[in-house]
Design an enzyme around this catalytic site. Structure first.
Site, mmCIF file in Angstrom:
data_model
loop_
_atom_site.group_PDB
_atom_site.id
_atom_site.type_symbol
_atom_site.label_atom_id
_atom_site.label_comp_id
_atom_site.label_asym_id
_atom_site.label_seq_id
_atom_site.Cartn_x
_atom_site.Cartn_y
_atom_site.Cartn_z
ATOM 1 N N GLN A 97 -46.792 -22.655 -1.848
ATOM 2 C CA GLN A 97 -47.010 -21.383 -1.163
ATOM 3 C C GLN A 97 -46.977 -21.670 0.338
ATOM 4 O OE1 GLN A 97 -49.383 -18.394 -3.067
ATOM 5 N NE2 GLN A 97 -47.593 -17.485 -2.113
ATOM 6 N N GLN A 127 -49.665 -15.231 2.995
ATOM 7 C CA GLN A 127 -49.275 -16.041 1.840
ATOM 8 C C GLN A 127 -47.796 -15.799 1.646
ATOM 9 O OE1 GLN A 127 -52.297 -17.196 -1.219
ATOM 10 N NE2 GLN A 127 -52.403 -14.986 -1.354
ATOM 11 N N THR A 172 -54.094 -23.710 -3.432
ATOM 12 C CA THR A 172 -54.018 -24.275 -4.790
ATOM 13 C C THR A 172 -52.904 -23.582 -5.578
ATOM 14 O OG1 THR A 172 -55.844 -22.777 -5.228
ATOM 15 C CG2 THR A 172 -56.373 -25.106 -5.119
ATOM 16 N N HIS A 173 -52.027 -22.877 -4.865
ATOM 17 C CA HIS A 173 -51.004 -22.082 -5.545
ATOM 18 C C HIS A 173 -49.747 -22.893 -5.813
ATOM 19 C CE1 HIS A 173 -53.117 -18.359 -3.638
ATOM 20 N NE2 HIS A 173 -53.847 -19.000 -4.521
ATOM 21 N N ASN A 174 -49.846 -23.794 -6.747
ATOM 22 C CA ASN A 174 -48.692 -24.581 -7.176
ATOM 23 C C ASN A 174 -48.025 -23.866 -8.340
ATOM 24 O OD1 ASN A 174 -49.187 -27.274 -5.648
ATOM 25 N ND2 ASN A 174 -51.157 -26.716 -6.513
#
Ligand code: SF4
Length: 393
Positions: free
Chosen positions: A154, A246, A322-324
């Site tokens: 992200q 984001q 943590t947006h994998n």
């Protein structure tokens, strides 16, 4: 959720700039509520300790408190804690169970299963499939194979921090998903003819609760340590606001996940390796979103603005997101995807792989809502599979 004064400032400024602000959806409860499953939750107190902590007031609505207790009541659900699943067992194209280690005793245990549902987050979903030799591993040199393919992240650094000399905010208060946002620069919502990137991102003000030590917003030019830094961080702790974005993240042939040839965990199993860096697409997008964020902060009346100038290389040491996503992607063709639209593995029809690992790329949003929707979709698929078996799509 209630609006903080800073959120109202964001809404007013964005509206003056002809943007379309709206309240972000959240799983914090605004009022006491008992859901149809009989789970009672309390109203949020805006204590600011949502992220990375449990809610001692009982106001969060996450599955730990809304789904697991309901499942437990059926008498058909058991959680085995301290269990590390290390392999998915299979014979031919059928999963037969899992092998896990009880980390308190070191004992290896085989748990048979008719259906295996892999829900161990993006990285471990990929790692377990690769270690279990399930699905064809992705090979970046040929573009063949699917497990580990399309890793994306992200783009979150397109931010601007505003410093307000004559205003104070109670930045210590807030909630994990409290915020207001604009989508005017997300996806295809705007004219891309004069920019060097595709897609876009959301821009938000999210008063999640500044915590001391972790948050030290100081204006540009302030020393990074020492007496002046301390004085400045105390002064601005409640005088700084961040408007952040984001951004989406596209997939590339050379961004992927595989098993590390060198590093191993305590059991001797290979760790997962990430091959990734930001691309020009990400740099241009971040710069654009930082400028739009700065425009909003300026309109909010900031006296001084610290705006992100350059995304720089990907750096795993500083928390960004943590947006994998990706690695076990959804698609309509087994040659180019790992799971179908029910998150059922093409190669193993009784194995369902849940999570953002199914995303072919990451969009300009928090992935959680889509992950939840995909979990419901997979649940529908699991029920259908139990009735008739075989590949569902
Ligand atoms: S901010 Fe988060 S942790 Fe605090 S009361 Fe609200 S839901 Fe609970």
């Amino acid at each position: 959720m209630k609006k903080t004064p800073s959120m109202q400032m964001f809404i007013d400024a964005a509206t003056r700039l002809k943007l379309h602000p709206y309240m972000m959806p959240s799983a914090n409860l605004s009022t006491a509520y008992t859901n149809p499953d009989g789970i009672a939750r309390a109203p949020c107190q805006y204590c600011g300790y949502c992220e990375r902590f449990g809610c001692e007031y009982g106001a969060k609505g996450d599955p730990v408190v809304t789904v697991i207790p309901v499942a437990k009541k059926t008498g058909k659900f058991e959680i085995r804690t301290h269990s590390q699943v290390r392999r998915i067992l299979h014979t031919g194209n059928k999963a037969t169970g899992v092998l896990y280690t009880d980390v308190t005793t070191g004992e290896d245990i085989e748990q048979p299963a008719d259906i295996v549902v892999l829900t161990s987050y993006v990285f471990n979903n990929v790692r377990l499939l690769l270690m279990s030799q399930l699905g064809k591993p992705y090979d970046a040199s040929t573009g063949q194979g699917v497990i580990g393919k399309n890793y994306a992240y992200q783009v979150t650094k397109g931010n601007a921090v505003g410093y307000f000399e004559n205003k104070q905010f109670n930045n210590f208060a807030g909630a994990g998903a409290l915020g207001t946002t604009v989508d005017d620069y997300n996806g295809d919502n705007f004219d891309h003819s004069n920019v060097n990137f595709i897609h876009g991102g959301m821009i938000s003000l999210t008063p999640t609760g500044y915590r001391p030590i972790q948050n030290n917003p100081v204006p540009p030019g302030t020393p990074a340590w020492g007496k002046d830094f301390k004085a400045s961080s105390i002064k601005y702790a409640n005088r700084a606001l961040t408007v952040g974005s984001q951004g989406s993240c596209m997939s590339y042939k050379h961004h992927y996940l595989d098993l590390d040839p060198t590093y191993k965990d305590a059991f001797g199993d290979p760790l997962l390796r990430i091959t990734f860096d930001f691309e020009d697409q990400d740099r241009e997008l971040a710069k654009f979103l930082a400028q739009k964020s700065a425009d909003i902060v300026k309109e909010m009346g900031a006296n001084n603005i610290n705006q992100m100038k350059d995304l720089g290389p990907y750096d795993i040491t500083t928390y960004q997101s943590t947006h994998n996503t990706g690695g076990v992607i959804m698609g309509s063709d087994p040659a180019t995807s790992a799971v179908n639209t029910y998150l059922q593995m093409w190669d193993v029809d009784n194995l369902f792989v849940i999570g953002a690992s199914a995303f072919p790329h990451n969009s300009g949003y928090n992935p959680t809502g889509t992950v939840g929707a995909l979990a419901y979709r997979a649940a529908e698929g699991i029920l259908a599979y139990r009735k008739k078996g075989g590949l569902l799509a």
